[in-house]
Write a protein that holds these residues in place. Structure first.
Motif, PDB file in Angstrom:
ATOM      1  N   LEU A 195       0.831  -1.209   0.000  1.00 17.29           N
ATOM      2  CA  LEU A 195       0.000   0.000   0.000  1.00 17.29           C
ATOM      3  C   LEU A 195       0.863   1.256   0.000  1.00 17.29           C
ATOM      4  O   LEU A 195       0.635   2.186  -0.788  1.00 17.29           O
ATOM      5  CB  LEU A 195      -0.933   0.001   1.215  1.00 17.29           C
ATOM      6  N   VAL A 196       1.843   1.297   0.872  1.00 10.26           N
ATOM      7  CA  VAL A 196       2.712   2.476   0.977  1.00 10.26           C
ATOM      8  C   VAL A 196       3.465   2.701  -0.329  1.00 10.26           C
ATOM      9  O   VAL A 196       3.591   3.838  -0.801  1.00 10.26           O
ATOM     10  CB  VAL A 196       3.691   2.317   2.165  1.00 10.26           C
ATOM     11  N   PHE A 213      -6.774   4.515   5.210  1.00 13.19           N
ATOM     12  CA  PHE A 213      -6.404   3.675   4.072  1.00 13.19           C
ATOM     13  C   PHE A 213      -7.605   2.988   3.425  1.00 13.19           C
ATOM     14  O   PHE A 213      -7.445   2.104   2.578  1.00 13.19           O
ATOM     15  CB  PHE A 213      -5.340   2.638   4.457  1.00 13.19           C
ATOM     16  N   ASP A 214      -8.824   3.376   3.813  1.00 14.26           N
ATOM     17  CA  ASP A 214     -10.024   2.849   3.147  1.00 14.26           C
ATOM     18  C   ASP A 214     -10.363   3.737   1.950  1.00 14.26           C
ATOM     19  O   ASP A 214     -11.471   4.245   1.809  1.00 14.26           O
ATOM     20  CB  ASP A 214     -11.195   2.767   4.127  1.00 14.26           C
ATOM     21  N   SER A 215      -9.379   3.918   1.085  1.00 15.71           N
ATOM     22  CA  SER A 215      -9.494   4.839  -0.043  1.00 15.71           C
ATOM     23  C   SER A 215      -9.697   4.074  -1.347  1.00 15.71           C
ATOM     24  O   SER A 215      -9.557   2.841  -1.399  1.00 15.71           O
ATOM     25  CB  SER A 215      -8.221   5.676  -0.153  1.00 15.71           C
ATOM     26  N   ILE A 216      -9.999   4.812  -2.404  1.00 15.92           N
ATOM     27  CA  ILE A 216     -10.168   4.205  -3.725  1.00 15.92           C
ATOM     28  C   ILE A 216      -8.854   3.559  -4.167  1.00 15.92           C
ATOM     29  O   ILE A 216      -8.843   2.444  -4.703  1.00 15.92           O
ATOM     30  CB  ILE A 216     -10.624   5.259  -4.752  1.00 15.92           C
ATOM     31  N   GLU A 217      -7.728   4.256  -3.925  1.00 15.62           N
ATOM     32  CA  GLU A 217      -6.419   3.733  -4.322  1.00 15.62           C
ATOM     33  C   GLU A 217      -6.119   2.408  -3.621  1.00 15.62           C
ATOM     34  O   GLU A 217      -5.637   1.452  -4.244  1.00 15.62           O
ATOM     35  CB  GLU A 217      -5.316   4.736  -4.006  1.00 15.62           C
ATOM     36  N   SER A 401     -13.437  -3.230  -0.528  1.00 16.75           N
ATOM     37  CA  SER A 401     -13.777  -1.940   0.081  1.00 16.75           C
ATOM     38  C   SER A 401     -14.220  -2.104   1.528  1.00 16.75           C
ATOM     39  O   SER A 401     -13.763  -1.379   2.424  1.00 16.75           O
ATOM     40  CB  SER A 401     -14.881  -1.262  -0.735  1.00 16.75           C
ATOM     41  N   ASP A 402     -15.105  -3.059   1.778  1.00 17.19           N
ATOM     42  CA  ASP A 402     -15.616  -3.263   3.145  1.00 17.19           C
ATOM     43  C   ASP A 402     -14.523  -3.763   4.083  1.00 17.19           C
ATOM     44  O   ASP A 402     -14.488  -3.392   5.269  1.00 17.19           O
ATOM     45  CB  ASP A 402     -16.776  -4.253   3.131  1.00 17.19           C
ATOM     46  N   ALA A 403     -13.632  -4.600   3.577  1.00 15.09           N
ATOM     47  CA  ALA A 403     -12.539  -5.110   4.407  1.00 15.09           C
ATOM     48  C   ALA A 403     -11.653  -3.967   4.882  1.00 15.09           C
ATOM     49  O   ALA A 403     -11.278  -3.907   6.065  1.00 15.09           O
ATOM     50  CB  ALA A 403     -11.714  -6.127   3.622  1.00 15.09           C
ATOM     51  N   LEU A 404     -11.330  -3.061   3.985  1.00 13.82           N
ATOM     52  CA  LEU A 404     -10.484  -1.920   4.351  1.00 13.82           C
ATOM     53  C   LEU A 404     -11.222  -0.969   5.296  1.00 13.82           C
ATOM     54  O   LEU A 404     -10.620  -0.413   6.218  1.00 13.82           O
ATOM     55  CB  LEU A 404     -10.018  -1.189   3.101  1.00 13.82           C
ATOM     56  N   LYS A 405     -12.511  -0.788   5.088  1.00 17.34           N
ATOM     57  CA  LYS A 405     -13.293   0.084   5.988  1.00 17.34           C
ATOM     58  C   LYS A 405     -13.345  -0.494   7.398  1.00 17.34           C
ATOM     59  O   LYS A 405     -13.195   0.234   8.392  1.00 17.34           O
ATOM     60  CB  LYS A 405     -14.712   0.256   5.441  1.00 17.34           C
ATOM     61  N   TRP A 411      -8.643   0.057  13.605  1.00 10.20           N
ATOM     62  CA  TRP A 411      -7.442   0.854  13.854  1.00 10.20           C
ATOM     63  C   TRP A 411      -7.787   2.100  14.664  1.00 10.20           C
ATOM     64  O   TRP A 411      -7.099   2.443  15.632  1.00 10.20           O
ATOM     65  CB  TRP A 411      -6.797   1.264  12.519  1.00 10.20           C
ATOM     66  N   ASN A 412      -8.845   2.798  14.263  1.00  7.71           N
ATOM     67  CA  ASN A 412      -9.193   4.065  14.908  1.00  7.71           C
ATOM     68  C   ASN A 412      -9.690   3.866  16.330  1.00  7.71           C
ATOM     69  O   ASN A 412      -9.533   4.746  17.181  1.00  7.71           O
ATOM     70  CB  ASN A 412     -10.199   4.831  14.058  1.00  7.71           C
TER      71      ASN A 412
END
Length: 417
Positions: A195-196, A213-217, A401-405, A411-412
């Motif tokens: 990702l980085v 990091f729950d972004s389109i990229e 998308s849902d996994a990253l969200k 994390w938050n």
């Protein structure tokens, strides 16, 4: 006779007390390293040289097995009987720092002293403006590849970036009927590094970090790897394997590429000498950022140390240009010291061996584009959470998308706690 007895008592008293007094006049620094007993002559020579220059200091060295390092460091840092200088990795160091168990090197080092280190390496040992450690030795992975496989698949050059890696992986699977490589997508910080490298922002730049990091990229990046997985261009083992298993696959000839540190060349040479004659090395695979990642080991000083200034001074001595260069001549590592990294040892090969080539490639790419991963409180826990949700996406239990969200939410919860 009385005079003789008196003199005798004085001599006995002097002999009994003097050594103890001499010992009490010395500052004893307790110094821990992680599994470096194979280099005891080097470490002992450092200690001897430092002690000769600082007759008021005595160094007590303890080498700790790697598997016990984190547990013992945490236990000692939380106690009142702490070592003064500890060799750890930044991930665990950040855990101790979040518990307010370490000093901030920014309060002890001058700007000139900070500049002796590769900026990305110093950043890798910092939580914002809190420098919990100073960098020591570095490893920066390279690509090791099977020349016969590459030629059989119709390629003259190995892949240089993820796009060419993915393209060659598809061709190799189709033509040679085996996987090109084994990405260990849920092992450690492997996917975080992907990702980085692809310019995905992991956290916000605010003083209160927030996972973003729950972004389109990021979703597009994860989707690309899921598609490779679903279409059998990467092995089903990719979401459960470790880098050791990837090495085993490469040594057995089951895969064409391995992305790993140059230190594994010796392992391959020892275990698969015939394969070793048929491999070559090239720079690390890069993403959109064109920068390389690296791993660094650092030194930390517990806040409870009674000799903080002396511990910092000893750490600066170990990590100066001369001593880091000498260490790299004994080990397949790179120095974090900029002057040492610029030495001809890392630019001019002595022979045409793979080890020489790998060292020069690794050092050059580090100087030209090193990129530190974000360092966060509870980093190990955060990485485990990300990997858990990455696996869910690969197993179709959640969309990319849902996994990253979901990972961001977890994390938050931790970052905001």
């Amino acid at each position: 006779m009385k005079n003789i007895l008196l003199i005798f008592l004085i001599i006995i008293t002097f002999c009994a007390c003097t050594p103890k007094q001499q010992r009490s006049d010395k500052i004893e620094l307790e110094f821990w390293t992680l599994q470096l007993s194979n280099y005891k002559d080097y470490i002992n020579s450092l200690i001897s040289e430092y002690e000769s220059k600082h007759p008021d200091v005595k160094i007590k060295w303890l080498d700790v097995p790697f598997k016990e390092g984190e547990k013992r460091a945490l236990a000692s840092a939380m106690s009142n009987n702490v070592p003064d200088l500890i060799n750890l990795n930044p991930t665990f160091s950040s855990t101790l720092a979040s518990k307010k168990a370490l000093i901030n090197f920014n309060n002890y080092l001058t700007e000139e002293q900070k500049k002796q280190y590769l900026p990305a390496a110093y950043e890798a040992c910092s939580l914002g403006d809190f420098a919990f450690g100073i960098p020591w030795y570095i490893t920066s992975s390279i690509t090791i590849y099977n020349k016969t496989d590459l030629k059989a698949a119709g390629f003259n050059e190995p892949p240089s970036d993820f796009d060419s890696l993915i393209m060659q992986s598809k061709v190799i699977k189709q033509k040679l009927n085996h996987y090109a490589y084994l990405p260990t997508l849920a092992d450690g910080d492997y996917f975080l590094k992907i990702l980085v490298k692809n310019n995905v922002r992991i956290i916000s730049g605010s003083k209160t970090p927030e996972a973003i990091f729950d972004s389109i990229e990021a979703t597009n990046t994860l989707t690309t790897w899921i598609d490779l997985y679903n279409n059998d261009y990467i092995s089903p083992e990719s979401i459960v394997s470790s880098h050791r298993e990837a090495v085993d696959k490469f040594q057995s000839g089951a895969i064409t590429f391995i992305l790993i540190g140059p230190n594994f060349l010796k392992t391959i040479k020892d275990n698969s000498p015939k394969l070793y004659e048929n491999i070559n090395v090239s720079p690390q695979i890069v993403g959109k950022s064109k920068k390389v990642d690296f791993s660094v080991m650092n030194f930390v000083v517990p806040i409870k140390s009674k000799h903080k200034e002396q511990a910092v001074d000893f750490a600066l001595f170990i990590t100066d240009a001369k001593n880091q260069l000498n260490f790299s001549k004994l080990t397949p590592t790179l120095p974090s010291n900029v002057d040492a990294l610029g030495d001809k040892f890392f630019t001019v090969p002595k022979n045409d061996s793979l080890e020489e080539k790998a060292r020069i490639i690794s050092a050059r790419q580090l100087l030209n584009g090193a990129q530190a991963l974000p360092v966060l409180r509870n980093q190990q826990e955060l990485i485990s959470i990300l990997n858990f949700y990455i696996q869910k996406a690969f197993l179709k239990k959640l969309s990319a998308s849902d996994a990253l969200k979901e990972a961001c939410k977890k994390w938050n919860d931790i970052l905001g706690g």
